[in-house]
Design a protein around this motif. Structure first.
Motif, PDB file in Angstrom:
ATOM      1  N   ASP A   1       0.837  -1.211   0.000  1.00 48.03           N
ATOM      2  CA  ASP A   1       0.000   0.000   0.000  1.00 48.03           C
ATOM      3  C   ASP A   1       0.868   1.256   0.000  1.00 48.03           C
ATOM      4  OD1 ASP A   1      -2.284  -1.529   0.052  1.00 48.03           O
ATOM      5  OD2 ASP A   1      -2.293  -1.663   2.244  1.00 48.03           O
ATOM      6  N   GLY A   2       2.062   1.129   0.488  1.00 45.25           N
ATOM      7  CA  GLY A   2       3.024   2.229   0.559  1.00 45.25           C
ATOM      8  C   GLY A   2       4.319   1.614   1.075  1.00 45.25           C
ATOM      9  N   VAL A   3       5.247   2.449   1.459  1.00 47.54           N
ATOM     10  CA  VAL A   3       6.509   1.944   1.986  1.00 47.54           C
ATOM     11  C   VAL A   3       6.405   1.909   3.503  1.00 47.54           C
ATOM     12  CG1 VAL A   3       8.982   2.311   2.155  1.00 47.54           C
ATOM     13  CG2 VAL A   3       7.789   2.882   0.040  1.00 47.54           C
ATOM     14  N   GLU A   4       6.493   0.729   4.070  1.00 44.89           N
ATOM     15  CA  GLU A   4       6.386   0.587   5.529  1.00 44.89           C
ATOM     16  C   GLU A   4       7.596   1.214   6.225  1.00 44.89           C
ATOM     17  OE1 GLU A   4       5.118  -2.599   7.782  1.00 44.89           O
ATOM     18  OE2 GLU A   4       4.037  -3.608   6.198  1.00 44.89           O
ATOM     19  N   PRO A   5       7.373   1.898   7.361  1.00 42.71           N
ATOM     20  CA  PRO A   5       8.502   2.492   8.086  1.00 42.71           C
ATOM     21  C   PRO A   5       9.560   1.466   8.482  1.00 42.71           C
ATOM     22  CG  PRO A   5       6.426   3.371   8.898  1.00 42.71           C
ATOM     23  CD  PRO A   5       6.061   2.269   7.950  1.00 42.71           C
ATOM     24  N   VAL A   6       9.148   0.234   8.761  1.00 38.21           N
ATOM     25  CA  VAL A   6      10.103  -0.772   9.207  1.00 38.21           C
ATOM     26  C   VAL A   6      11.141  -1.092   8.122  1.00 38.21           C
ATOM     27  CG1 VAL A   6       8.802  -2.802   8.437  1.00 38.21           C
ATOM     28  CG2 VAL A   6      10.261  -2.959  10.465  1.00 38.21           C
ATOM     29  N   LEU A   7      10.799  -0.803   6.840  1.00 38.05           N
ATOM     30  CA  LEU A   7      11.703  -1.122   5.738  1.00 38.05           C
ATOM     31  C   LEU A   7      12.706  -0.004   5.431  1.00 38.05           C
ATOM     32  CD1 LEU A   7       9.201  -2.782   3.206  1.00 38.05           C
ATOM     33  CD2 LEU A   7      10.807  -3.917   4.746  1.00 38.05           C
ATOM     34  N   TYR A   8      12.530   1.167   6.054  1.00 39.87           N
ATOM     35  CA  TYR A   8      13.401   2.304   5.724  1.00 39.87           C
ATOM     36  C   TYR A   8      14.895   1.993   5.909  1.00 39.87           C
ATOM     37  CZ  TYR A   8      10.012   5.980   4.667  1.00 39.87           C
ATOM     38  OH  TYR A   8       9.067   6.754   4.055  1.00 39.87           O
ATOM     39  N   PRO A   9      15.329   1.410   7.027  1.00 39.44           N
ATOM     40  CA  PRO A   9      16.776   1.112   7.159  1.00 39.44           C
ATOM     41  C   PRO A   9      17.296   0.200   6.053  1.00 39.44           C
ATOM     42  CG  PRO A   9      15.678   0.917   9.282  1.00 39.44           C
ATOM     43  CD  PRO A   9      14.590   1.065   8.260  1.00 39.44           C
ATOM     44  N   LEU A  10      16.445  -0.735   5.588  1.00 46.09           N
ATOM     45  CA  LEU A  10      16.853  -1.619   4.492  1.00 46.09           C
ATOM     46  C   LEU A  10      16.950  -0.844   3.184  1.00 46.09           C
ATOM     47  CD1 LEU A  10      15.008  -5.045   4.770  1.00 46.09           C
ATOM     48  CD2 LEU A  10      17.462  -4.632   4.745  1.00 46.09           C
ATOM     49  N   LEU A  11      15.939  -0.013   2.913  1.00 46.03           N
ATOM     50  CA  LEU A  11      15.921   0.732   1.660  1.00 46.03           C
ATOM     51  C   LEU A  11      17.061   1.749   1.606  1.00 46.03           C
ATOM     52  CD1 LEU A  11      12.061   1.317   1.374  1.00 46.03           C
ATOM     53  CD2 LEU A  11      13.436  -0.363   0.153  1.00 46.03           C
ATOM     54  N   ARG A  12      17.392   2.341   2.731  1.00 52.61           N
ATOM     55  CA  ARG A  12      18.484   3.322   2.765  1.00 52.61           C
ATOM     56  C   ARG A  12      19.846   2.665   2.979  1.00 52.61           C
ATOM     57  NH1 ARG A  12      16.297   8.125   6.641  1.00 52.61           N
ATOM     58  NH2 ARG A  12      16.987   6.633   8.217  1.00 52.61           N
ATOM     59  N   LYS A  13      19.814   1.338   3.226  1.00 53.38           N
ATOM     60  CA  LYS A  13      21.047   0.576   3.517  1.00 53.38           C
ATOM     61  C   LYS A  13      21.835   1.207   4.659  1.00 53.38           C
ATOM     62  CE  LYS A  13      21.631  -1.803  -0.855  1.00 53.38           C
ATOM     63  NZ  LYS A  13      22.513  -2.142  -1.983  1.00 53.38           N
ATOM     64  N   ASP A  14      21.133   1.413   5.767  1.00 60.12           N
ATOM     65  CA  ASP A  14      21.785   1.911   6.974  1.00 60.12           C
ATOM     66  C   ASP A  14      22.503   0.750   7.654  1.00 60.12           C
ATOM     67  OD1 ASP A  14      20.903   4.467   6.581  1.00 60.12           O
ATOM     68  OD2 ASP A  14      19.074   4.234   7.773  1.00 60.12           O
ATOM     69  N   LEU A  15      23.605   0.358   7.091  1.00 61.92           N
ATOM     70  CA  LEU A  15      24.342  -0.802   7.599  1.00 61.92           C
ATOM     71  C   LEU A  15      25.309  -0.372   8.694  1.00 61.92           C
ATOM     72  CD1 LEU A  15      25.162  -2.557   4.212  1.00 61.92           C
ATOM     73  CD2 LEU A  15      23.140  -2.811   5.641  1.00 61.92           C
ATOM     74  N   ILE A  16      25.435  -1.232   9.689  1.00 55.35           N
ATOM     75  CA  ILE A  16      26.336  -0.970  10.816  1.00 55.35           C
ATOM     76  C   ILE A  16      27.442  -2.026  10.786  1.00 55.35           C
ATOM     77  CG2 ILE A  16      26.510  -0.736  13.332  1.00 55.35           C
ATOM     78  CD1 ILE A  16      23.395  -0.262  13.262  1.00 55.35           C
ATOM     79  N   ALA A  17      28.688  -1.560  10.816  1.00 54.00           N
ATOM     80  CA  ALA A  17      29.825  -2.492  10.760  1.00 54.00           C
ATOM     81  C   ALA A  17      30.077  -3.081  12.143  1.00 54.00           C
ATOM     82  CB  ALA A  17      31.073  -1.770  10.263  1.00 54.00           C
ATOM     83  N   GLN A  18      30.173  -4.391  12.185  1.00 51.32           N
ATOM     84  CA  GLN A  18      30.560  -5.102  13.411  1.00 51.32           C
ATOM     85  C   GLN A  18      31.689  -6.062  13.049  1.00 51.32           C
ATOM     86  OE1 GLN A  18      27.206  -6.947  15.353  1.00 51.32           O
ATOM     87  NE2 GLN A  18      26.339  -4.993  16.030  1.00 51.32           N
ATOM     88  N   GLY A  19      32.920  -5.520  13.126  1.00 49.70           N
ATOM     89  CA  GLY A  19      34.067  -6.320  12.706  1.00 49.70           C
ATOM     90  C   GLY A  19      34.011  -6.526  11.202  1.00 49.70           C
TER      91      GLY A  19
END
Length: 883
Positions: free
Chosen positions: A763-781
């Protein structure tokens, strides 16, 4: 003020506030830094942020420095809050996170999940309020449009900004244990009002609220009017985009960074290409900006501009690698053929040289053989002469023996007498001589004997004084004993003979012995030498003849020795000549084999070159075509990237109009998007997989497969979605609906295990998908994680996401539209015409479609086969090229 930024990092050392300490009443001091110094500060901050949080790939241009300095000035004062209004991708979120980290503040942003409610938001607010109000930490609360999933969130933030509290957030039972810990701090600060007011005061001092809102959102104005604290308590900063100069500078920075990452051979290939119109960085920057500006009226955002640049670099790099690989392949073939031609010429020259050398070696071998024959003939003649000389020498030795026998026969009687006389003289005692010398006047006997001695020795003074002087000489005995009778002349002998005949009695041994002990030996010596002299005179002819024979023998022996040396030398010379002959013969044989081999090679190479002459011409023509494609590649890649980024949801008419305009602006005469991005065989495969055959659908398929951002398919007929499912079925595909109960679980598993996920019925872009769509990746090692709702999930680089809806007009917020690529498959009049035409042809003339498919497939197969044959040609003939 030009090129100056007033920031806390420019303040003097004494004004720096350590992290965790309360801010001064009027905020931290500011100091002036120029852009170069500020960029260094930001680069250090980026390095630390990347190490502690996630990797930050930041291009430093003027607006970035400006945004960072604006955020720094507000966050460095107590309670400084910000309303950052603008468009997605301008850099507001990055600047906030970076400055917060550089100041050592605690950054918090709500983790929106599917079930995120007012209760969850209240819990998050309590946490940040307690960190700021109770623990005294500097806290940054970052809120974005997509996180306001409930209208009450805005009201609560408005209240928190205006008064430092949210009415009804805490119950009285909750407040009492919380506030008890503030009593000591309140009394130290001299605060006399209720502890709750002190709690609110500390929140207002230590909590920084940053609102990132899209000014193009239809609710933006309403939300600000409904919540006046947003613009009364916040520093409102407009960050809608970047200046024209920065927009031109960004491609240069991005392309420079991409070039640095390339390998050395890529740089070499780049230097081999001729620069073409529009390919210089400055000109490209102008064209990038021109394309973006032309799409601004349709909502182009800074994030789309960056996506445009990333798609360009990806397309350009891939196509450049394909073309340069092909070019290098053809260049290798052409260069090998050129080398072969040069080698044939070189082989001919070397063969001619070897033929001349072969002739020389053969002549040298013949000369050596002739010299061996001549030397052997000379040696034979010398051996014959040697035999004759030996016979002659034997005869001469015999003659010499005869002469010697006669001489010895003549001397055999007198020689003993002479030898005996010499020994007797040698035995004369010195006293006897002294006795004679002491006589005043000698007797006649002694006088006659001494006269005979003196005469024989060539002394003609025979006075007594002369005789005594003679006897007084040192070594007189040895002189007399060693006297050689050959020195006696006939005259001397005759005078002595007369003396002997005249005074015969004086030389009688008895008389002599009576006269003196020395007289008898001397008398005997005189008589013996006279007799010996007479015999010598008689044998003189024999001795002369013998001397002549010895001289001849010596000469003959010298000749014999010389001939022997010559014969020995002839043997050594012949051996050397044999070695020389064998060497020249072997070299001639080797050269003859090499000449034969060279002739065979020349024949084979000439045959090969004649066979490949057409290939040489065709490869040169193809290289010219590839060079032409490389010259226009930057412009074609730019147009393709612009189409994918900005025209994904446009109609056919707008697409044609924009492409024509961009081609005219860039000076590109010809451009076909479909042939640039894919082959005919790929399009045939897509048709066979169910993709509609009209131009719009084909172009949309290209956008879906080439886009950097997540594709959002607007597909009322579901045909495109069905095609996508078929096309991706080999890639661990999973298809879910947005309304599925296990929606979150499916998303998490797909991200963790690198699946390809299609989410339907959006129906639209769910807020929960925003980090995936923006590729807000966090480096852990060595690995990366991503926040999905309230969970942190391992991110697999193979993960791909596609969104799809059958709603022809889905509601997509502006901030969501900038992180997805809308691809509209809604059937248009032109698209319907194309589909109906294809169906008609398929129904009326199915053999035409079958024949077209067969021919296109055959063309593709022939191209592949041609490439394989070219490669095999090079592999087969490469050994000949290296002879």
């Amino acid at each position: 003020m030009i090129d100056g930024f007033y920031v806390t990092w420019g303040a003097s050392e004494g004004a720096v506030v350590a992290p965790g300490q309360p801010l001064p009443p009027h905020g931290k001091q500011l100091g002036r830094l120029d852009s170069a110094d500020l960029k260094q500060v930001i680069q250090k901050g980026v390095a630390l942020y990347s190490r502690d949080n996630k990797e930050l790939d930041l291009l430093l241009f003027w607006e970035v420095c400006d945004f960072v300095s604006r955020v720094d000035r507000v966050l460095s004062r107590p309670g400084g809050s910000l309303l950052l209004a603008g468009r997605s991708g301008a850099g507001r979120h990055t600047a906030t996170c970076l400055v917060s980290h550089m100041h050592g503040y605690t950054l918090f942003t709500p983790k929106i999940s599917r079930g995120y409610t007012l209760k969850h938001f209240s819990s998050d607010l309590k946490m940040v309020m307690q960190l700021a109000g109770l623990e005294g930490q500097q806290v940054v609360l970052l809120l974005e449009d997509y996180q306001f999933v409930h209208p009450a969130f805005l009201e609560m933030v408005n209240s928190l900004l205006s008064s430092g509290e949210v009415p009804g957030l805490y119950t009285a039972e909750e407040l009492e244990p919380l506030l008890s810990s503030l009593k000591d701090a309140a009394s130290q600060d001299g605060f006399t009002r209720p502890l709750y007011d002190y709690f609110s005061y500390r929140i207002q001092q230590n909590l920084h609220i940053i609102l990132i809102m899209d000014c193009s959102n239809s609710n933006f104005t309403i939300n600000c009017e409904s919540n006046p604290a947003f613009y009364r308590k916040c520093s409102v900063q407009w960050m809608e985009g970047w200046s024209e100069s920065s927009m031109k500078k960004i491609p240069e920075l991005l392309l420079a960074k991409t070039e640095q990452a390339k390998e050395e051979n890529e740089k070499e290939k780049a230097t081999n290409r001729k620069s073409s119109a529009g390919s210089e960085p400055g000109e490209l920057g102008r064209l990038f900006l021109m394309v973006h500006e032309s799409c601004k009226e349709n909502g182009a955002t800074p994030s789309q501009y960056m996506a445009f640049l990333h798609v360009y670099t990806t397309l350009h790099s891939r196509k450049q690698n394909q073309l340069t690989t092909r070019q290098q392949h053809l260049l290798a073939g052409v260069s090998k053929l050129n080398e072969a031609k040069a080698l044939v010429d070189d082989l001919k020259r070397r063969a001619a040289e070897q033929s001349a050398l072969l002739k020389t070696k053969q002549q040298e071998a013949d000369a050596a053989l002739q010299e061996i024959t001549s030397s052997m003939q000379n040696a034979s003649d010398q051996k014959t002469e040697m035999e004759k000389i030996k016979e002659k020498m034997a005869q001469e030795v015999s003659n010499i023996g005869e002469r010697k026998a006669k001489i010895d026969d003549e001397l055999k009687e007198v020689q003993p007498l002479v030898d005996e006389a010499k020994r007797a003289v040698g035995n004369i005692k010195p006293e006897a001589l002294s006795e004679i010398r002491s006589l005043r006047m000698p007797p006649d006997v002694i006088r006659d004997i001494l006269e005979g001695v003196l005469r024989l020795m060539g002394v003609f003074d025979t006075t007594w004084v002369s005789m005594k002087s003679f006897l007084a000489k040192r070594g007189v005995r040895e002189e007399i004993a060693t006297f050689d009778a050959r020195n006696i002349t006939p005259e001397i002998r005759q005078s002595v003979e007369e003396l002997l005949n005249r005074n015969k009695a004086s030389f009688d041994p008895k008389n002599a012995k009576r006269a003196s002990a020395a007289a008898a030996p001397l008398a005997a010596w005189v008589k013996a030498n006279v007799q010996y002299s007479f015999v010598l005179e008689r044998i003189e002819p024999l001795e002369r003849e013998q001397a002549g024979l010895l001289e001849n023998l010596k000469k003959t022996e010298g000749r014999k020795n010389k001939l022997e040396d010559q014969l020995n030398n002839v043997g050594a010379k012949v051996n050397k000549l044999k070695e020389k002959f064998q060497r020249h013969t072997a070299e001639a044989a080797k050269l003859e084999a090499e000449v034969t081999k060279a002739q065979d090679t020349i024949t084979a190479a000439q045959q090969l070159i004649s066979q490949l002459d057409r290939e040489h011409t065709r490869w040169n023509a193809q290289m010219s075509e590839i060079q032409s494609e490389l010259d226009t590649l930057p412009l074609r890649a730019l147009l393709a990237a612009a189409f994918i980024t900005y025209l994904s949801a446009a109609s056919e008419d707008r697409r044609r109009h924009c492409l024509d305009t961009w081609m005219a602006q860039s000076g590109l005469q010809k451009f076909d998007l479909r042939s640039f991005l894919c082959s005919e065989s790929e399009q045939l495969i897509w048709k066979s997989q169910g993709l509609p055959s009209d131009d719009l659908s084909m172009e949309n398929a290209l956008v879906i497969l080439q886009s950097v951002a997540c594709p959002f398919l607007i597909d009322p007929s579901s045909r495109a979605t069905d095609w996508l499912r078929t096309h991706l079925k080999e890639q661990r595909l999973e298809v879910i609906n947005q309304q599925d109960n296990n929606f979150m679980t499916s998303v998490e598993l797909a991200v963790r295990f690198g699946k390809t996920l299609i989410i339907q019925e959006m129906d639209g872009v769910e807020p929960v998908l925003y980090p995936l769509l923006r590729k807000d990746l966090i480096a852990q090692g060595p690995r990366y994680v991503v926040q999905i709702g309230d969970k942190v999930i391992d991110y697999n680089e193979d993960f791909r996401l596609f969104l799809a809806t059958r709603n022809p007009s889905p509601f997509i917020l502006p901030d969501a539209a900038s992180v997805v690529t809308e691809v509209n498959f809604t059937t248009t009049r032109a698209g319907l015409r194309g589909q109906l035409l294809a169906l008609t042809i398929h129904h009326e003339k199915p053999e035409l479609e079958t024949e077209k498919t067969r021919l296109l497939q055959q063309e593709e197969d022939k191209k592949i086969q041609l490439g394989q044959l070219e490669e095999s040609l090079l592999e087969i003939y490469r050994p000949l090229f290296h002879l």
